[in-house]
Design a protein around this motif. Structure first.
Motif, PDB file in Angstrom:
ATOM      1  N   ALA A 189       0.834  -1.235   0.052  1.00  0.00           N
ATOM      2  CA  ALA A 189       0.179  -0.158  -0.259  1.00  0.00           C
ATOM      3  C   ALA A 189       0.925   1.154  -0.016  1.00  0.00           C
ATOM      4  N   ASP A 190       2.079   1.036   0.292  1.00  0.00           N
ATOM      5  CA  ASP A 190       3.113   2.319   0.448  1.00  0.00           C
ATOM      6  C   ASP A 190       3.793   2.531  -0.924  1.00  0.00           C
ATOM      7  N   ASP A 191       2.649   2.609  -1.892  1.00  0.00           N
ATOM      8  CA  ASP A 191       3.160   3.157  -3.271  1.00  0.00           C
ATOM      9  C   ASP A 191       2.568   4.233  -3.952  1.00  0.00           C
ATOM     10  N   GLY A 192       2.001   5.150  -2.921  1.00  0.00           N
ATOM     11  CA  GLY A 192       1.004   6.287  -3.466  1.00  0.00           C
ATOM     12  C   GLY A 192      -0.444   5.914  -3.846  1.00  0.00           C
ATOM     13  N   SER A 193      -0.701   4.926  -4.059  1.00  0.00           N
ATOM     14  CA  SER A 193      -2.067   4.472  -4.554  1.00  0.00           C
ATOM     15  C   SER A 193      -3.257   4.777  -3.636  1.00  0.00           C
ATOM     16  N   GLN A 194      -3.006   4.820  -2.294  1.00  0.00           N
ATOM     17  CA  GLN A 194      -3.779   5.083  -1.345  1.00  0.00           C
ATOM     18  C   GLN A 194      -4.126   6.447  -1.172  1.00  0.00           C
ATOM     19  N   LEU A 195      -3.400   7.665  -1.659  1.00  0.00           N
ATOM     20  CA  LEU A 195      -3.441   8.749  -1.679  1.00  0.00           C
ATOM     21  C   LEU A 195      -4.482   9.491  -2.746  1.00  0.00           C
ATOM     22  N   GLN A 196      -5.654  10.035  -2.035  1.00  0.00           N
ATOM     23  CA  GLN A 196      -6.831  10.260  -2.970  1.00  0.00           C
ATOM     24  C   GLN A 196      -6.982   9.200  -3.917  1.00  0.00           C
ATOM     25  N   LYS A 197      -7.356   7.971  -3.326  1.00  0.00           N
ATOM     26  CA  LYS A 197      -7.618   6.869  -3.852  1.00  0.00           C
ATOM     27  C   LYS A 197      -9.092   7.056  -4.771  1.00  0.00           C
ATOM     28  N   GLY A 198      -9.046   6.846  -6.032  1.00  0.00           N
ATOM     29  CA  GLY A 198     -10.303   6.850  -6.719  1.00  0.00           C
ATOM     30  C   GLY A 198     -10.230   8.099  -7.684  1.00  0.00           C
ATOM     31  N   ASN A 199      -9.139   9.128  -7.178  1.00  0.00           N
ATOM     32  CA  ASN A 199      -9.183  10.331  -7.863  1.00  0.00           C
ATOM     33  C   ASN A 199      -8.085  10.130  -9.303  1.00  0.00           C
ATOM     34  N   LEU A 200      -8.759  10.085 -10.214  1.00  0.00           N
ATOM     35  CA  LEU A 200      -7.912   9.757 -11.686  1.00  0.00           C
ATOM     36  C   LEU A 200      -7.042  11.025 -11.930  1.00  0.00           C
TER      37      LEU A 200
END
Length: 197
Positions: A19-30
């Protein structure tokens, strides 16, 4: 019992690392936006997670960890590129968290005011350095060889980039690198802007 606890710890550690790859930052915001405050003004980039998810998430991770703050734009070539993110003002190399897969085949082109990942000869060697295209640069797009992955574009502050691209440069007296600004151009702060709906 001990094996079960060890397995749970390993599983939790793996999930945490994944999870520590940036994907959780504003998840869903394209299309997250990042504001880059420099000593010459501010630039806002809109990232393209839809076309370049690996690259966008990687960039966001450095932003979130405040790892770009105090870095310099060390390579400035008018009508070509403005490159930075890798060195502090004393030219100390900033740490790379990991290298990422090259997403240059995502359909985005190295056009004026786009942001792309810098890399070495190895096509999958991009880590933290990025550049702004200061012209349409089709030579940086993929063809028979890997290109340079474009992962967003400037939506505010093109005039600031134009000023940066026009600064006086030199061959650095210590390192011998060409195209180094005589007066340092510093990325003072990078901020992930609030998501708008």
């Amino acid at each position: 019992m001990y094996r079960m606890i060890a397995a749970l710890i390993l599983c939790f550690s793996t999930l945490t690392l994944a999870a520590d790859d940036g994907s959780q930052l504003q998840k869903g915001n394209l299309f997250p936006r990042v504001k880059l405050d420099t000593n010459m003004g501010s630039i806002v980039v809109e990232l393209d997670r839809a076309s370049a998810p690996i690259t966008t998430n990687n960039f966001l991770l450095y932003v979130d960890k405040r790892s770009y703050e105090g870095t310099i734009f060390h390579r400035v070539i008018q009508d070509f590129v403005v490159q930075g993110g890798g060195y502090d003002k004393d030219f100390n190399t900033k740490p790379v968290m990991k290298t990422i897969f090259n997403e240059s085949g995502n359909g985005n082109k190295n056009e004026l005011y786009t942001i792309a990942m810098a890399r070495e000869n190895d096509p999958h060697s991009a880590g933290r350095q990025f550049f702004f295209n200061m012209n349409d640069n089709p030579s940086l797009d993929p063809g028979r060889k890997w290109g340079y992955a474009v992962f967003g574009r400037v939506v505010e502050g093109t005039e600031v980039l134009d000023k940066i691209a026009a600064v006086e440069t030199q061959v650095h007296p210590t390192w011998g690198w060409p195209d180094v600004p005589v007066e340092p151009v510093i990325l003072e702060k990078a901020t992930l802007l609030p998501q708008t709906f």
